[in-house]
Design a protein around this motif. Structure first.
Motif, mmCIF file in Angstrom:
data_model
loop_
_atom_site.group_PDB
_atom_site.id
_atom_site.type_symbol
_atom_site.label_atom_id
_atom_site.label_comp_id
_atom_site.label_asym_id
_atom_site.label_seq_id
_atom_site.Cartn_x
_atom_site.Cartn_y
_atom_site.Cartn_z
ATOM 1 N N SER A 28 46.708 -97.749 72.480
ATOM 2 C CA SER A 28 46.012 -97.792 71.036
ATOM 3 C C SER A 28 45.386 -99.090 70.749
ATOM 4 O O SER A 28 45.591 -99.922 71.399
ATOM 5 N N LEU A 29 44.682 -98.990 69.598
ATOM 6 C CA LEU A 29 43.976 -100.177 69.309
ATOM 7 C C LEU A 29 43.701 -100.128 67.724
ATOM 8 O O LEU A 29 43.786 -99.078 67.013
ATOM 9 N N LYS A 30 44.023 -101.382 67.152
ATOM 10 C CA LYS A 30 44.172 -101.382 65.622
ATOM 11 C C LYS A 30 42.848 -102.162 65.261
ATOM 12 O O LYS A 30 42.492 -103.238 65.832
ATOM 13 N N THR A 31 42.187 -101.448 64.211
ATOM 14 C CA THR A 31 41.090 -102.143 63.675
ATOM 15 C C THR A 31 40.871 -101.892 62.188
ATOM 16 O O THR A 31 41.202 -100.679 62.094
ATOM 17 N N GLY A 32 40.408 -102.856 61.329
ATOM 18 C CA GLY A 32 40.355 -102.585 60.022
ATOM 19 C C GLY A 32 41.450 -101.716 59.403
ATOM 20 O O GLY A 32 41.198 -100.768 58.606
ATOM 21 N N GLY A 33 42.616 -101.828 59.722
ATOM 22 C CA GLY A 33 43.891 -101.117 58.997
ATOM 23 C C GLY A 33 44.079 -99.898 59.565
ATOM 24 O O GLY A 33 44.874 -99.239 58.838
ATOM 25 N N LYS A 34 43.285 -99.511 60.629
ATOM 26 C CA LYS A 34 43.486 -98.237 61.106
ATOM 27 C C LYS A 34 44.082 -98.377 62.501
ATOM 28 O O LYS A 34 43.660 -99.508 63.196
ATOM 29 N N VAL A 35 44.559 -97.497 63.211
ATOM 30 C CA VAL A 35 45.119 -97.434 64.583
ATOM 31 C C VAL A 35 44.478 -96.328 65.139
ATOM 32 O O VAL A 35 44.681 -95.192 64.645
ATOM 33 N N ILE A 36 43.817 -96.440 66.259
ATOM 34 C CA ILE A 36 43.425 -95.265 67.345
ATOM 35 C C ILE A 36 44.096 -95.058 68.062
ATOM 36 O O ILE A 36 44.423 -96.212 68.968
ATOM 37 N N ARG A 75 54.790 -94.230 65.911
ATOM 38 C CA ARG A 75 55.697 -94.884 65.126
ATOM 39 C C ARG A 75 55.998 -96.266 65.881
ATOM 40 O O ARG A 75 55.711 -97.556 65.439
ATOM 41 N N MET A 76 55.977 -96.356 67.160
ATOM 42 C CA MET A 76 56.368 -97.486 67.931
ATOM 43 C C MET A 76 54.979 -98.385 67.873
ATOM 44 O O MET A 76 55.097 -99.486 67.846
ATOM 45 N N HIS A 77 54.209 -97.729 68.192
ATOM 46 C CA HIS A 77 52.705 -98.419 67.929
ATOM 47 C C HIS A 77 52.545 -99.031 66.746
ATOM 48 O O HIS A 77 51.959 -100.235 66.451
ATOM 49 N N ALA A 78 52.515 -98.399 65.675
ATOM 50 C CA ALA A 78 52.297 -98.687 64.360
ATOM 51 C C ALA A 78 53.214 -99.761 64.009
ATOM 52 O O ALA A 78 53.103 -100.994 63.455
ATOM 53 N N LEU A 79 54.542 -99.892 64.204
ATOM 54 C CA LEU A 79 55.534 -100.959 63.890
ATOM 55 C C LEU A 79 55.269 -102.129 64.735
ATOM 56 O O LEU A 79 55.667 -103.060 64.337
ATOM 57 N N SER A 80 54.786 -101.817 65.822
ATOM 58 C CA SER A 80 54.579 -103.072 66.651
ATOM 59 C C SER A 80 53.354 -104.024 66.263
ATOM 60 O O SER A 80 53.445 -105.131 66.044
ATOM 61 N N TYR A 81 52.274 -103.151 65.482
ATOM 62 C CA TYR A 81 51.366 -103.840 65.176
ATOM 63 C C TYR A 81 51.903 -104.589 63.814
ATOM 64 O O TYR A 81 51.418 -105.719 63.301
ATOM 65 N N LEU A 82 52.587 -103.730 62.729
ATOM 66 C CA LEU A 82 53.083 -104.446 61.733
ATOM 67 C C LEU A 82 53.776 -105.772 61.902
ATOM 68 O O LEU A 82 53.850 -106.817 61.290
ATOM 69 N N LEU A 83 54.883 -105.531 62.906
ATOM 70 C CA LEU A 83 55.536 -106.831 63.250
ATOM 71 C C LEU A 83 54.911 -107.822 64.012
ATOM 72 O O LEU A 83 55.497 -109.065 64.148
ATOM 73 N N ASN A 84 53.902 -107.568 64.415
ATOM 74 C CA ASN A 84 53.116 -108.552 65.374
ATOM 75 C C ASN A 84 51.558 -108.442 64.991
ATOM 76 O O ASN A 84 50.715 -107.990 65.823
ATOM 77 N N PRO A 85 51.235 -108.959 63.752
ATOM 78 C CA PRO A 85 49.951 -108.784 63.285
ATOM 79 C C PRO A 85 48.742 -109.264 64.150
ATOM 80 O O PRO A 85 47.604 -109.126 64.124
ATOM 81 N N GLN A 86 49.057 -110.082 65.272
ATOM 82 C CA GLN A 86 48.306 -110.885 66.076
ATOM 83 C C GLN A 86 47.865 -109.814 66.993
ATOM 84 O O GLN A 86 46.840 -110.275 67.767
ATOM 85 N N TYR A 87 48.441 -108.839 67.147
ATOM 86 C CA TYR A 87 48.117 -107.734 68.481
ATOM 87 C C TYR A 87 47.298 -106.772 67.797
ATOM 88 O O TYR A 87 47.341 -106.365 66.737
ATOM 89 N N ASN A 88 46.291 -106.454 68.788
ATOM 90 C CA ASN A 88 45.307 -105.627 68.310
ATOM 91 C C ASN A 88 45.109 -104.374 69.226
ATOM 92 O O ASN A 88 44.434 -103.381 68.960
ATOM 93 N N THR A 89 45.847 -104.431 70.580
ATOM 94 C CA THR A 89 46.067 -103.257 71.442
ATOM 95 C C THR A 89 47.195 -103.221 72.190
ATOM 96 O O THR A 89 47.887 -104.280 72.180
#
Length: 134
Positions: A28-36, A75-89
Protein backbone atom coordinates in the motif's frame (compact mmCIF):
# COMPACT_ATOMS: atom_id res chain seq x y z
CA UNK A 1 -3.26 7.35 -11.82
CA UNK A 2 0.55 7.19 -11.95
CA UNK A 3 0.75 5.99 -8.35
CA UNK A 4 -1.13 2.79 -9.15
CA UNK A 5 1.23 2.18 -12.06
CA UNK A 6 4.20 2.45 -9.66
CA UNK A 7 2.53 0.07 -7.19
CA UNK A 8 2.03 -2.44 -10.01
CA UNK A 9 5.75 -2.17 -10.87
CA UNK A 10 6.69 -2.82 -7.24
CA UNK A 11 4.22 -5.72 -7.02
CA UNK A 12 5.84 -7.38 -10.02
CA UNK A 13 9.36 -6.67 -8.72
CA UNK A 14 8.57 -8.20 -5.31
CA UNK A 15 7.07 -11.27 -6.94
CA UNK A 16 9.90 -11.68 -9.44
CA UNK A 17 12.41 -11.57 -6.59
CA UNK A 18 10.46 -14.20 -4.62
CA UNK A 19 9.80 -11.89 -1.66
CA UNK A 20 6.29 -13.29 -1.52
CA UNK A 21 4.28 -15.83 -3.45
CA UNK A 22 0.82 -16.14 -4.92
CA UNK A 23 -1.64 -13.61 -3.45
CA UNK A 24 -0.04 -13.58 0.01
CA UNK A 25 0.75 -10.17 1.46
CA UNK A 26 -0.22 -6.63 0.60
CA UNK A 27 1.38 -3.46 -0.57
CA UNK A 28 0.00 0.00 0.00
CA UNK A 29 0.92 3.64 -0.37
CA UNK A 30 -0.33 6.69 1.52
CA UNK A 31 -0.73 9.92 -0.42
CA UNK A 32 -2.79 13.04 0.20
CA UNK A 33 -4.86 11.49 3.00
CA UNK A 34 -5.71 8.43 0.94
CA UNK A 35 -4.41 4.87 1.02
CA UNK A 36 -4.05 2.82 -2.14
CA UNK A 37 -3.89 -0.91 -1.34
CA UNK A 38 -3.77 -4.17 -3.29
CA UNK A 39 -7.13 -5.90 -3.47
CA UNK A 40 -7.89 -9.16 -1.71
CA UNK A 41 -6.95 -12.33 -3.58
CA UNK A 42 -4.80 -10.61 -6.23
CA UNK A 43 -1.42 -12.14 -7.02
CA UNK A 44 1.45 -9.67 -7.00
CA UNK A 45 2.71 -11.48 -10.11
CA UNK A 46 -0.29 -10.53 -12.23
CA UNK A 47 -1.53 -7.35 -10.49
CA UNK A 48 -2.75 -4.50 -12.68
CA UNK A 49 -3.77 -0.94 -11.83
CA UNK A 50 -7.42 -1.98 -11.45
CA UNK A 51 -6.34 -4.45 -8.73
CA UNK A 52 -5.78 -1.62 -6.23
CA UNK A 53 -8.45 0.11 -4.13
CA UNK A 54 -8.41 3.58 -2.58
CA UNK A 55 -9.83 4.67 0.76
CA UNK A 56 -9.54 7.82 2.85
CA UNK A 57 -7.38 7.52 5.93
CA UNK A 58 -9.01 10.65 7.36
CA UNK A 59 -12.40 8.93 7.74
CA UNK A 60 -13.31 7.26 10.99
CA UNK A 61 -11.86 3.79 10.43
CA UNK A 62 -14.89 2.20 12.11
CA UNK A 63 -17.09 3.72 9.40
CA UNK A 64 -15.09 2.54 6.38
CA UNK A 65 -17.11 -0.17 4.69
CA UNK A 66 -15.10 -3.21 3.71
CA UNK A 67 -15.78 -3.76 0.02
CA UNK A 68 -15.57 -7.08 -1.78
CA UNK A 69 -12.18 -6.10 -3.20
CA UNK A 70 -10.54 -4.26 -0.31
CA UNK A 71 -7.76 -6.27 1.33
CA UNK A 72 -8.66 -7.90 4.62
CA UNK A 73 -5.55 -6.18 6.05
CA UNK A 74 -6.73 -2.63 5.28
CA UNK A 75 -7.06 -1.86 9.03
CA UNK A 76 -3.45 -2.85 9.73
CA UNK A 77 -2.22 -0.61 6.91
CA UNK A 78 -4.43 2.33 7.94
CA UNK A 79 -3.50 2.10 11.63
CA UNK A 80 0.20 1.74 10.77
CA UNK A 81 0.03 4.97 8.75
CA UNK A 82 -1.90 6.77 11.49
CA UNK A 83 0.51 5.67 14.23
CA UNK A 84 3.59 6.32 12.06
CA UNK A 85 2.84 9.39 9.93
CA UNK A 86 6.40 9.37 8.56
CA UNK A 87 5.63 6.11 6.70
CA UNK A 88 4.26 6.40 3.19
CA UNK A 89 4.52 2.81 1.96
CA UNK A 90 3.98 -0.63 3.47
CA UNK A 91 5.13 -3.92 1.98
CA UNK A 92 3.48 -6.64 4.07
CA UNK A 93 4.97 -9.79 2.57
CA UNK A 94 5.15 -13.51 3.28
CA UNK A 95 8.51 -14.71 1.93
CA UNK A 96 8.54 -18.50 1.77
CA UNK A 97 12.02 -18.82 3.30
CA UNK A 98 11.13 -16.55 6.26
CA UNK A 99 7.99 -18.59 6.94
CA UNK A 100 10.09 -21.77 6.71
CA UNK A 101 12.70 -20.43 9.17
CA UNK A 102 9.95 -19.40 11.56
CA UNK A 103 8.20 -22.76 11.25
CA UNK A 104 11.47 -24.49 12.11
CA UNK A 105 12.03 -22.15 15.06
CA UNK A 106 15.18 -20.68 13.52
CA UNK A 107 16.17 -17.01 13.87
CA UNK A 108 17.22 -14.96 10.86
CA UNK A 109 20.70 -13.67 11.69
CA UNK A 110 24.02 -13.14 10.00
CA UNK A 111 27.50 -11.84 10.78
CA UNK A 112 27.57 -10.17 7.36
CA UNK A 113 28.30 -6.43 7.67
CA UNK A 114 25.66 -5.41 5.11
CA UNK A 115 23.03 -7.61 6.78
CA UNK A 116 23.83 -6.08 10.17
CA UNK A 117 23.72 -2.54 8.77
CA UNK A 118 20.54 -2.96 6.74
CA UNK A 119 18.48 -5.33 8.86
CA UNK A 120 19.79 -5.53 12.41
CA UNK A 121 17.04 -4.61 14.88
CA UNK A 122 14.69 -3.88 11.96
CA UNK A 123 13.23 -7.37 11.65
CA UNK A 124 10.21 -7.72 13.90
CA UNK A 125 8.32 -10.87 14.75
CA UNK A 126 4.71 -10.49 15.76
CA UNK A 127 2.39 -12.99 17.34
CA UNK A 128 -0.05 -14.62 14.94
CA UNK A 129 -3.30 -12.78 14.35
CA UNK A 130 -6.13 -13.93 12.09
CA UNK A 131 -6.09 -11.99 8.80
CA UNK A 132 -8.34 -8.95 9.02
CA UNK A 133 -8.54 -9.03 12.82
CA UNK A 134 -8.59 -5.83 14.85
Amino acid sequence: MRIKKKLVSFAHLLSRNKLTYSCFGNISLKTGGKVIIKNKGVSLTTATEKDFSVFSINNNLDLIKKTVHLSSEWRMHALSYLLNPQYNTIFHLHPFYINLLDGLGLVLESKDLEFEYLLNKKIKKLSFYEPGSD
